[in-house]
Structures are given as C-alpha cells and as structure tokens.
Design a protein around this motif. Structure first.
Motif, PDB file in Angstrom:
ATOM      1  N   VAL A 133       0.833  -1.199   0.000  1.00 40.94           N
ATOM      2  CA  VAL A 133       0.000   0.000   0.000  1.00 40.94           C
ATOM      3  C   VAL A 133       0.872   1.255   0.000  1.00 40.94           C
ATOM      4  N   ARG A 134       1.991   1.224   0.700  1.00 36.49           N
ATOM      5  CA  ARG A 134       2.919   2.361   0.749  1.00 36.49           C
ATOM      6  C   ARG A 134       3.747   2.503  -0.525  1.00 36.49           C
ATOM      7  N   GLY A 135       3.717   1.483  -1.380  1.00 34.27           N
ATOM      8  CA  GLY A 135       4.539   1.515  -2.584  1.00 34.27           C
ATOM      9  C   GLY A 135       5.988   1.153  -2.323  1.00 34.27           C
ATOM     10  N   ILE A 136       6.214   0.394  -1.246  1.00 38.31           N
ATOM     11  CA  ILE A 136       7.561  -0.051  -0.876  1.00 38.31           C
ATOM     12  C   ILE A 136       7.641  -1.558  -1.103  1.00 38.31           C
ATOM     13  N   GLY A 137       8.605  -1.993  -1.887  1.00 38.65           N
ATOM     14  CA  GLY A 137       8.790  -3.412  -2.126  1.00 38.65           C
ATOM     15  C   GLY A 137       9.389  -4.104  -0.912  1.00 38.65           C
ATOM     16  N   LEU A 138       9.411  -5.414  -0.947  1.00 34.64           N
ATOM     17  CA  LEU A 138       9.971  -6.206   0.152  1.00 34.64           C
ATOM     18  C   LEU A 138      10.774  -7.356  -0.423  1.00 34.64           C
ATOM     19  N   GLU A 139      12.006  -7.481   0.042  1.00 37.82           N
ATOM     20  CA  GLU A 139      12.866  -8.618  -0.289  1.00 37.82           C
ATOM     21  C   GLU A 139      13.240  -9.276   1.020  1.00 37.82           C
ATOM     22  N   ALA A 140      12.781 -10.489   1.254  1.00 37.25           N
ATOM     23  CA  ALA A 140      13.093 -11.223   2.487  1.00 37.25           C
ATOM     24  C   ALA A 140      14.073 -12.342   2.174  1.00 37.25           C
ATOM     25  N   MET A 141      15.040 -12.522   3.063  1.00 34.38           N
ATOM     26  CA  MET A 141      16.021 -13.597   2.950  1.00 34.38           C
ATOM     27  C   MET A 141      16.637 -13.810   4.321  1.00 34.38           C
ATOM     28  N   ASP A 142      17.452 -14.850   4.475  1.00 36.39           N
ATOM     29  CA  ASP A 142      18.093 -15.019   5.781  1.00 36.39           C
ATOM     30  C   ASP A 142      19.005 -13.810   6.027  1.00 36.39           C
ATOM     31  N   SER A 143      19.304 -13.539   7.282  1.00 37.26           N
ATOM     32  CA  SER A 143      20.032 -12.315   7.627  1.00 37.26           C
ATOM     33  C   SER A 143      21.455 -12.264   7.082  1.00 37.26           C
ATOM     34  N   ARG A 144      22.119 -13.391   6.952  1.00 38.29           N
ATOM     35  CA  ARG A 144      23.474 -13.383   6.366  1.00 38.29           C
ATOM     36  C   ARG A 144      23.411 -12.929   4.908  1.00 38.29           C
ATOM     37  N   ALA A 145      22.489 -13.502   4.154  1.00 40.97           N
ATOM     38  CA  ALA A 145      22.334 -13.123   2.748  1.00 40.97           C
ATOM     39  C   ALA A 145      21.909 -11.662   2.637  1.00 40.97           C
ATOM     40  N   ALA A 146      21.038 -11.213   3.523  1.00 42.55           N
ATOM     41  CA  ALA A 146      20.577  -9.828   3.489  1.00 42.55           C
ATOM     42  C   ALA A 146      21.723  -8.860   3.758  1.00 42.55           C
ATOM     43  N   ALA A 147      22.602  -9.199   4.695  1.00 37.78           N
ATOM     44  CA  ALA A 147      23.752  -8.328   4.992  1.00 37.78           C
ATOM     45  C   ALA A 147      24.674  -8.216   3.781  1.00 37.78           C
ATOM     46  N   ARG A 148      24.890  -9.321   3.086  1.00 46.16           N
ATOM     47  CA  ARG A 148      25.720  -9.283   1.878  1.00 46.16           C
ATOM     48  C   ARG A 148      25.025  -8.485   0.773  1.00 46.16           C
ATOM     49  N   ALA A 149      23.724  -8.701   0.615  1.00 45.77           N
ATOM     50  CA  ALA A 149      22.965  -8.003  -0.421  1.00 45.77           C
ATOM     51  C   ALA A 149      22.950  -6.500  -0.167  1.00 45.77           C
ATOM     52  N   TRP A 150      22.901  -6.097   1.102  1.00 44.25           N
ATOM     53  CA  TRP A 150      22.909  -4.667   1.439  1.00 44.25           C
ATOM     54  C   TRP A 150      24.118  -3.985   0.802  1.00 44.25           C
ATOM     55  N   GLY A 151      25.296  -4.565   0.979  1.00 41.57           N
ATOM     56  CA  GLY A 151      26.509  -3.955   0.436  1.00 41.57           C
ATOM     57  C   GLY A 151      26.478  -3.867  -1.077  1.00 41.57           C
ATOM     58  N   VAL A 152      26.005  -4.896  -1.732  1.00 42.43           N
ATOM     59  CA  VAL A 152      25.936  -4.896  -3.198  1.00 42.43           C
ATOM     60  C   VAL A 152      24.947  -3.841  -3.679  1.00 42.43           C
ATOM     61  N   LEU A 153      23.761  -3.826  -3.090  1.00 43.49           N
ATOM     62  CA  LEU A 153      22.722  -2.905  -3.536  1.00 43.49           C
ATOM     63  C   LEU A 153      23.081  -1.453  -3.249  1.00 43.49           C
ATOM     64  N   ARG A 154      23.678  -1.197  -2.102  1.00 44.14           N
ATOM     65  CA  ARG A 154      24.110   0.175  -1.809  1.00 44.14           C
ATOM     66  C   ARG A 154      25.278   0.562  -2.709  1.00 44.14           C
ATOM     67  N   GLY A 155      26.133  -0.393  -3.048  1.00 42.56           N
ATOM     68  CA  GLY A 155      27.220  -0.123  -3.985  1.00 42.56           C
ATOM     69  C   GLY A 155      26.701   0.308  -5.345  1.00 42.56           C
ATOM     70  N   GLU A 156      25.490  -0.152  -5.680  1.00 41.61           N
ATOM     71  CA  GLU A 156      24.835   0.249  -6.928  1.00 41.61           C
ATOM     72  C   GLU A 156      24.100   1.570  -6.782  1.00 41.61           C
ATOM     73  N   GLY A 157      24.118   2.130  -5.567  1.00 40.17           N
ATOM     74  CA  GLY A 157      23.442   3.402  -5.324  1.00 40.17           C
ATOM     75  C   GLY A 157      21.948   3.276  -5.109  1.00 40.17           C
ATOM     76  N   ARG A 158      21.462   2.074  -4.824  1.00 38.38           N
ATOM     77  CA  ARG A 158      20.023   1.876  -4.611  1.00 38.38           C
ATOM     78  C   ARG A 158      19.586   2.545  -3.315  1.00 38.38           C
ATOM     79  N   TRP A 159      18.420   3.187  -3.325  1.00 36.42           N
ATOM     80  CA  TRP A 159      17.870   3.878  -2.154  1.00 36.42           C
ATOM     81  C   TRP A 159      16.949   2.902  -1.438  1.00 36.42           C
ATOM     82  N   ILE A 160      17.525   2.130  -0.522  1.00 38.47           N
ATOM     83  CA  ILE A 160      16.799   1.064   0.163  1.00 38.47           C
ATOM     84  C   ILE A 160      16.978   1.208   1.670  1.00 38.47           C
TER      85      ILE A 160
END
Length: 123
Positions: free
Chosen positions: A88-115
């Motif tokens: 409803v807010r227009g915010i997507g959701l990506e769920a994964m285990d916390s280890r994978a999420a921590a790794r994904a954070w660095g990759v996505l922020r490295g791409e300049g994603r506003w997450i």
C-alpha cells in the motif's frame, strides 16, 4: 565472516557472527539500516512484525525502493498483513536469511540503490 567496504555511501556491514552485525566500530545483535545510518533494533517476533516496528526507516524521504528484510538464521516468510501494508505504501519487500541480506545490502548500496533494511539476529 568479514566483508570489505564497497563503494557506497553510508553504513556498510563489515562482518557478521552469531554475536551480531559489525558496522563501523559497533556490533548490533539486530539492526536497521538506511542509506545514512545504522541503528540497533529490538525486533518483535517475526510473526508479529508490523509497520510500527519499522516506522523510523519506512518514513524516509524520499521513500525507499524496498525493504531488505533479514529474517534470522533461515528465510521465514514475513506476515501477510505486513507485506500488504508495504505494498500500500509503494515499498517493495525482499526477504532472505540475515546473512544473505547483509551481503545483499553492500551490493545494492554499492549500486546506489535507495533502500532500507532490517536484520533479525542470526542466532
């Protein structure tokens, strides 16, 4: 596990262990992340997760593209009402285990994603 800082502004998860996530000189058992900051978090049980538990990161301006949700040691589907509220807010959701999420954070922020992100404890 140790990770190197990617080319990203803001906080980067530099390592993780059962004791928590290392960001700069701090270790957080559970944490929330925005492009500007990292904060310790006392999460509710995952089955009770709602918008109020993450209000501080879901109200960023500009609005985040999506929430990267680390659900702990294993992937657990977030509660359907929480998923619907983000939709409803227009915010997507990506769920994964916390280890994978921590790794994904660095990759996505490295791409300049506003997450934003919220990580449940690994252990």
């Amino acid at each position: 596990m140790r990770m190197d800082r990617a080319r990203a502004d803001g906080p980067v998860v530099a390592g993780m262990s059962p004791q928590g996530f290392r960001v700069d000189e701090n270790v957080y058992r559970a944490l929330t992340l925005t492009p500007q900051r990292a904060d310790g978090w006392t999460p509710p049980p995952l089955v009770a997760l709602d918008e109020a538990a993450l209000a501080a990161i879901l109200t960023l301006d500009p609005k985040p593209e999506f929430l990267l949700l680390g659900t702990g040691a294993t992937l657990v589907r977030p509660p359907p009402p929480f998923v619907a509220a983000l939709t409803v807010r227009g915010i997507g959701l990506e769920a994964m285990d916390s280890r994978a999420a921590a790794r994904a954070w660095g990759v996505l922020r490295g791409e300049g994603r506003w997450i934003v992100a919220a990580f449940y404890p690994i252990a």
